[in-house]
Each structure stands twice: as structure tokens, then as C-alpha cells.
Design a protein around this motif. Sequence first.
Motif, PDB file in Angstrom:
ATOM      1  N   ARG A 253       0.845  -1.181   0.000  1.00 32.61           N
ATOM      2  CA  ARG A 253       0.000   0.000   0.000  1.00 32.61           C
ATOM      3  C   ARG A 253       0.888   1.241   0.000  1.00 32.61           C
ATOM      4  O   ARG A 253       1.799   1.383   0.812  1.00 32.61           O
TER       5      ARG A 253
ATOM      6  N   GLU B 291       1.053   5.204   0.530  1.00 28.37           N
ATOM      7  CA  GLU B 291       0.324   6.323   1.123  1.00 28.37           C
ATOM      8  C   GLU B 291       0.631   7.595   0.327  1.00 28.37           C
ATOM      9  O   GLU B 291       1.767   7.838  -0.082  1.00 28.37           O
ATOM     10  N   PRO B 292      -0.374   8.422   0.134  1.00 26.32           N
ATOM     11  CA  PRO B 292      -0.132   9.683  -0.580  1.00 26.32           C
ATOM     12  C   PRO B 292       0.644  10.669   0.292  1.00 26.32           C
ATOM     13  O   PRO B 292       0.583  10.618   1.518  1.00 26.32           O
ATOM     14  N   SER B 293       1.325  11.567  -0.357  1.00 26.96           N
ATOM     15  CA  SER B 293       2.087  12.578   0.369  1.00 26.96           C
ATOM     16  C   SER B 293       1.142  13.658   0.869  1.00 26.96           C
ATOM     17  O   SER B 293       0.186  14.053   0.186  1.00 26.96           O
TER      18      SER B 293
END
Length: 90
Positions: A84, A86-88
Amino acid sequence: MSRILVNMLSTINIFIAIVIIAVFAVIGNASFLKAGALLGAVVGFAVAAIFCGGLAALCLIERHLRVLADDLRQQRKKNASTPRIEPSVR
């Protein structure tokens, strides 16, 4: 094990339907001499369609549920194997 039993039940269901039709044809032939076998076979077909058809429908529903469960299992395995990202938040 339950899959094997359901497959066996489906196969046996076919033979049960044939036996029901044959028994009704023999009874019809013994009861009504002219066209009795045909009438008995038609009635036997109706009885077999009701009972064996209901059992066949249940077996078909079980197969569809089995496909859905297998697809869900594969989807979960696929999702678990991909990492997965994660977006910044910047």
C-alpha cells in the motif's frame, strides 16, 4: 469435501429424475392401457421437474456462491500481496 458431495448430489439428481419418469411411465402403462405410458411419463416429468428441479436449483445456487467466494478469496489475496502506497501530505 462438501464440494464433492454437492457434485455427487447433482449427478445423482439426474438419475433420480430418470427413475421418477420411468416409474410413472410403468405405473401409467399398468393403469391405463392405451397411451398410459405416455401419460405416465408426462406426469412423471412434471413430478421430476418439481422435485429434482428444486434440488438442481439449490445446487446451482451453491455453485454460484462458490464462484463468488473463490473470487473474493483471490481479490483479498491480490490486495494483501500489493504494498500500500500512502499519498504525500505536503
